[in-house]
Design a protein around this motif. Structure first.
Motif, mmCIF file in Angstrom:
data_model
loop_
_atom_site.group_PDB
_atom_site.id
_atom_site.type_symbol
_atom_site.label_atom_id
_atom_site.label_comp_id
_atom_site.label_asym_id
_atom_site.label_seq_id
_atom_site.Cartn_x
_atom_site.Cartn_y
_atom_site.Cartn_z
ATOM 1 N N SER A 1 0.766 -1.350 0.071
ATOM 2 C CA SER A 1 0.273 -0.184 0.166
ATOM 3 C C SER A 1 0.933 1.160 0.066
ATOM 4 N N LEU A 2 1.921 1.168 0.771
ATOM 5 C CA LEU A 2 2.754 2.508 1.055
ATOM 6 C C LEU A 2 3.526 2.692 -0.325
ATOM 7 N N PHE A 3 3.788 1.663 -1.093
ATOM 8 C CA PHE A 3 4.726 1.700 -2.381
ATOM 9 C C PHE A 3 3.618 2.359 -3.237
ATOM 10 N N ALA A 4 2.274 2.021 -3.403
ATOM 11 C CA ALA A 4 1.300 2.392 -4.403
ATOM 12 C C ALA A 4 1.130 3.771 -4.283
ATOM 13 N N PHE A 5 0.749 4.336 -3.201
ATOM 14 C CA PHE A 5 0.790 5.640 -2.702
ATOM 15 C C PHE A 5 1.968 6.662 -2.802
#
Length: 233
Positions: A41-45
């Motif tokens: 999730s952190l990577f996508a954002f």
């Protein structure tokens, strides 16, 4: 309010206990293809047009997240790691205190298959409509069930959507909703759209998520997510 100019903030919730996982490791830190679940999730954002990321986690996990996740993987957009509350809406309220953007996206850390495209659709939806939620029309027939598993109704399938995250809002709408919730003793709040639906007069619209944007709840979901991640590559 001058600093709230056209910025986009994501609040990522990773404070859950993951009680259905039968694991000593908290769900959001369990490994998915060699990385902790929350990394995805952190990577996508981080890769999206979002300007600021606020990570909400258990009080006891803040140091771990700082060192082992944010620092280790070099997530530069994470400005704050804050402690969650007992309920989901309390965790969001804690995150809201740190928001600088005029658009706020709230996302479950247990949905590692979120994509940049979904994030962009949510940002756009919030800009145009004030409040929107990622979701997809349901594929199955749904039944409303009463006591003793007796079927009471069959809603029109065309009107039933599965709700996902991100859920995206203009900051002022969300702030109003959370101000009003303090005086409320309503039903339990299971998602952020409910807060806006019940505590403002603002209508919430769906934007397309993705059928692959699953929530990890049980051990079987881990296997499914790994398969989906492989296919995504």
């Amino acid at each position: 309010m001058g600093d709230r100019m056209n910025g986009v903030t994501a609040i990522i919730l990773a404070a859950g206990k993951g009680s259905r996982m039968n694991s000593s490791t908290k769900k959001q830190f369990m490994e998915l293809k060699g990385k902790p679940m929350i990394w995805y999730s952190l990577f996508a954002f981080e890769e999206s047009p979002v300007n600021q990321i606020i990570l909400v986690t258990g009080k006891e996990d803040i140091t771990y997240c700082k060192k082992e996740i944010v620092k280790r993987y070099g997530f530069t957009k994470v400005t704050d790691i804050v402690a969650g509350g007992a309920e989901r809406y309390e965790s969001v309220a804690n995150g809201l205190k740190k928001v600088n953007g005029d658009i706020v996206l709230i996302h479950d850390g247990a949905r590692p298959l979120v994509t940049e495209e979904i994030i962009e659709r949510c940002i756009q939806g919030a800009r145009e409509n004030g409040a929107c939620v990622a979701g997809m029309p349901i594929k199955d027939t749904v039944k409303i069930v009463g006591t003793d598993n007796i079927i009471e109704a069959t809603p029109d399938r065309r009107k039933v959507w599965i709700t996902q995250t991100p859920q995206a809002f203009q900051y002022n709408i969300l702030k109003t909703a959370y101000k009003n919730i303090r005086t409320a003793t309503g039903p339990s709040i299971t998602d952020d759209a409910m807060v806006v639906e019940q505590y403002t007069d603002h209508k919430v619209r769906f934007v397309n998520g993705d059928y692959c944007n699953i929530k990890i709840t049980t051990p079987e979901d881990i296997k499914l997510a790994e398969t989906l991640l492989e296919n995504k590559r």
